[in-house]
Design a protein around this motif. Structure first.
Motif, PDB file in Angstrom:
ATOM      1  N   GLY A 157      -6.590  -0.509  -5.584  1.00 21.14           N
ATOM      2  CA  GLY A 157      -6.567  -1.791  -4.879  1.00 21.14           C
ATOM      3  C   GLY A 157      -5.960  -1.724  -3.482  1.00 21.14           C
ATOM      4  N   ASN A 196       0.820  -1.218   0.000  1.00 25.37           N
ATOM      5  CA  ASN A 196       0.000   0.000   0.000  1.00 25.37           C
ATOM      6  C   ASN A 196       0.853   1.267   0.000  1.00 25.37           C
ATOM      7  N   GLN A 225      -5.539  -1.215   0.542  1.00 26.34           N
ATOM      8  CA  GLN A 225      -6.347  -1.535   1.706  1.00 26.34           C
ATOM      9  C   GLN A 225      -5.983  -0.567   2.826  1.00 26.34           C
ATOM     10  N   LEU A 226      -6.924  -0.259   3.686  1.00 24.58           N
ATOM     11  CA  LEU A 226      -6.666   0.620   4.818  1.00 24.58           C
ATOM     12  C   LEU A 226      -5.861  -0.141   5.865  1.00 24.58           C
ATOM     13  N   ARG A 286     -12.332   6.912  -0.051  1.00 22.78           N
ATOM     14  CA  ARG A 286     -12.126   5.515  -0.444  1.00 22.78           C
ATOM     15  C   ARG A 286     -12.575   4.527   0.627  1.00 22.78           C
ATOM     16  N   PHE A 287     -12.346   4.880   1.900  1.00 26.95           N
ATOM     17  CA  PHE A 287     -12.602   3.958   3.008  1.00 26.95           C
ATOM     18  C   PHE A 287     -13.540   4.613   4.029  1.00 26.95           C
TER      19      PHE A 287
END
Length: 157
Positions: free
Chosen positions: A77, A67, A79-80, A138-139
């Motif tokens: 693509g 990331n 992820q947090l 995004r999250f």
């Protein structure tokens, strides 16, 4: 993709922050080349800050893994990440780079390096704001994470 379109995309994703970041890091390094005579305690403090900063940067990078990006926009693509150092502060790599700069300025007795480090910290404040806007978009869970986790220093800021 042509070079002008790549540059346009880089700029749209916050590339100006990245370019400024590298310029400021270079200025911190260059201003610390000329040093004043410093005592053993100041040297120890500078080296300690640099070691801490380096460890924070390395650990933050490891926590992010794939990331990791210099740009303030999450990768496609992505992820947090809220574990490791990210469980304590939202931007450990920025914090670590500032600690490195502070340590270098202290070690070298360089007010110039310390001044450029302050400019770098200011840039990171604005870059983090841009990054957090993108992460919120995004999250959705980023909002709760942001409420419970300090930005740069655990328990402080």
């Amino acid at each position: 993709m042509t070079l002008p379109s790549r540059l346009q995309r880089f700029r749209q994703r916050g590339g100006v922050f990245v370019a400024a970041q590298f310029v400021l890091i270079g200025l911190v390094a260059l201003r610390g080349r000329k040093c004043k005579s410093v005592g053993i305690l100041q040297k120890a403090a500078g080296l300690s800050l640099m070691a801490l900063g380096g460890a924070i940067v390395a650990s933050g990078g490891r926590s992010l893994g794939r990331n990791l990006s210099a740009l303030p926009e999450p990768l496609d693509g992505a992820q947090l990440v809220t574990t490791g150092l990210y469980g304590h502060i939202r931007h450990p790599i920025y914090s670590g780079l500032v600690a490195l700069g502070l340590g270098w300025g202290v070690l070298r007795g360089s007010p110039g390096a310390l001044g450029w480090t302050a400019a770098l910290a200011t840039l990171f404040h604005f870059k983090a704001s841009r990054e957090e806007t993108a992460l919120l978009a995004r999250f959705p869970e980023y909002a709760a994470y942001r409420k419970r986790t300090k930005r740069f220093v655990p328990g402080v800021v």
